[in-house]
Design an enzyme around this catalytic site. Structure first.
Site, PDB file in Angstrom:
ATOM      1  N   ASP A  81       0.841  -1.203   0.000  1.00 48.84           N
ATOM      2  CA  ASP A  81       0.000   0.000   0.000  1.00 48.84           C
ATOM      3  C   ASP A  81       0.877   1.254   0.000  1.00 48.84           C
ATOM      4  O   ASP A  81       0.584   2.226  -0.697  1.00 48.84           O
ATOM      5  CB  ASP A  81      -0.924  -0.012   1.233  1.00 48.84           C
ATOM      6  CG  ASP A  81      -1.630  -1.355   1.354  1.00 48.84           C
ATOM      7  OD1 ASP A  81      -2.317  -1.741   0.402  1.00 48.84           O
ATOM      8  OD2 ASP A  81      -1.454  -2.035   2.381  1.00 48.84           O
ATOM      9  N   HIS A  95      -4.817  -3.415   6.163  1.00 48.54           N
ATOM     10  CA  HIS A  95      -4.567  -3.663   4.732  1.00 48.54           C
ATOM     11  C   HIS A  95      -5.919  -4.002   4.101  1.00 48.54           C
ATOM     12  O   HIS A  95      -6.261  -5.162   3.888  1.00 48.54           O
ATOM     13  CB  HIS A  95      -3.558  -4.808   4.572  1.00 48.54           C
ATOM     14  CG  HIS A  95      -3.363  -5.207   3.135  1.00 48.54           C
ATOM     15  ND1 HIS A  95      -2.911  -4.344   2.176  1.00 48.54           N
ATOM     16  CD2 HIS A  95      -3.595  -6.377   2.490  1.00 48.54           C
ATOM     17  CE1 HIS A  95      -2.856  -4.954   1.010  1.00 48.54           C
ATOM     18  NE2 HIS A  95      -3.276  -6.195   1.174  1.00 48.54           N
TER      19      HIS A  95
END
Ligand code: NAD
Ligand code: LMR
Length: 327
Positions: free
Chosen positions: A161, A189
């Protein structure tokens, strides 16, 4: 030369591992002077073990100077024995239309069993990095079973990410990715994660100065980083693999590099308003190889606080969903 590091990798015949193992064996993860022994775990199914043999044959055919040995096994006790690093990749990936949390029922139990075995047989200095989804909660599950290894040793990966956010900011500002620093991922996440653009810098200046488009930063940017995994599944028909392997190389390499500042999902201990018992993506500074401290004192405006509250709520809910798996 140092003695070889023992690196256990689960799901070793899967998609991510296919990109990951050559990077470990070539020195990208632990450096060009560090030999490694790969301890590769797969499920006790003939097709999986046969595929794993094929992967090992290819690794042999690379003649990597740093690859000091390989062990192929379907027995977790063998895979994790004396391991210095345990890279927990093996788990089911999501398909189109699923959220990562939908995997909890199938994947959660893997991490109870593996956490317990790692705690029993891995090196006293072992570090664990979880990739299998939902990664934050799986790391928490694995850590909860450990009696010998401290919880801080169990981290989960939010580096993919971070890397995605870095590239998106660079594209928007029209600069190289190397010009973007200090972009940290807070929380899960999952699409609720918060890429904290207010601390990011572009060529040393605040990102918001170089990208004076608050609506884009709060809207499209956050949404696209959060939903990038789903976009890849929609395009590729399978979940990200090469970029996930690359992110794990970055995650572990930076955890081995004192001074590195990066995003890692760790036990929150209550920092930045996260519940103390969840594993949250947070900015950390590596102190000594394998150890880190959470960066504290970053300011969070009302928007950031609301994003963190939302991702924390999801992490707390996931924790509730797996209460029966926690040791
Ligand atoms: P894959 O299906 O290609 O490979 C997974 C492998 O794990 C399979 O070979 C399977 O046999 C094996 N496996 C399953 N259970 C196991 C167990 N108990 N022990 C050992 N091996 C086991 O999947 P993939 O694309 O490699 O993805 C693996 C996981 O990583 C998925 O859960 C996926 O959602 C996740 N993922 C996480 C991130 C992240 O950023 N955290 C990024 C991408 C993918
Ligand atoms: C990703 O972010 O690409 C992975 O977690 C895979 C997924 O399910 O999105």
């Amino acid at each position: 030369m140092n003695p070889p590091l023992r690196v256990a990798v689960t799901g070793a015949a899967g998609q991510i591992s296919y990109s990951l193992l050559p990077r470990i064996a070539s020195g990208a993860m632990f450096g060009p002077g560090q030999r490694v022994i790969l301890q590769l775990l797969e499920v006790p199914v003939e097709k999986a073990m046969k595929a794993l043999e094929g992967v090992a044959m290819e690794l042999d055919d690379c003649a990597f100077p740093l690859l000091a040995g390989m062990e192929l096994t379907d027995n977790a006790r063998v895979a994790f024995r004396d391991a210095d690093w345990c890279l927990l990749v093996g788990a089911k990936p999501r398909g189109p239309g699923m959220e990562r949390a939908d995997l909890l029922k199938d994947n959660g139990a893997i991490f109870t069993a593996q956490g317990r075995i790692i705690d029993e047989v891995a090196s006293a200095e072992a570090r664990v990095a979880v990739v299998g989804n939902p990664a934050n909660t799986n790391a928490m599950i694995a850590a909860s079973t450990a009696r010998r290894l401290p919880a801080e040793r169990f981290t989960a990966m939010v580096r993919l990410d971070q890397n995605r956010a870095q590239t998106m900011l660079a594209r928007k500002a029209g600069v190289d990715t190397t010009a973007v620093t200090d972009i940290f991922i807070f929380g899960n996440h999952s699409p609720t994660m918060f890429p904290a653009f207010e601390h990011a810098k572009i060529q040393g200046q605040p990102a918001a100065t170089r990208i004076p488009d608050r609506a884009w930063l709060e809207g499209e940017f956050c949404e696209k980083v959060g939903k990038r995994g789903a976009a890849i599944i929609a395009a590729r028909g399978a979940s990200s693999a090469a970029s996930a392997a690359n992110a794990l190389v970055d995650h572990v390499r930076d955890l081995c590099t004192p001074g590195a500042i990066h995003s890692v999902a760790v036990p929150s201990k209550g920092h930045y308003g996260f519940a103390p018992e969840v594993w949250a993506g947070l900015p950390v500074r590596t102190t000594t190889p394998g150890s880190y401290e959470i960066l504290t004192g970053l300011t969070l405006d009302a928007f950031a606080q609301s994003k963190i509250a939302a991702t924390n709520k999801e992490l707390v809910e996931e924790r509730g969903m797996v209460a029966d798996l926690l040791g």
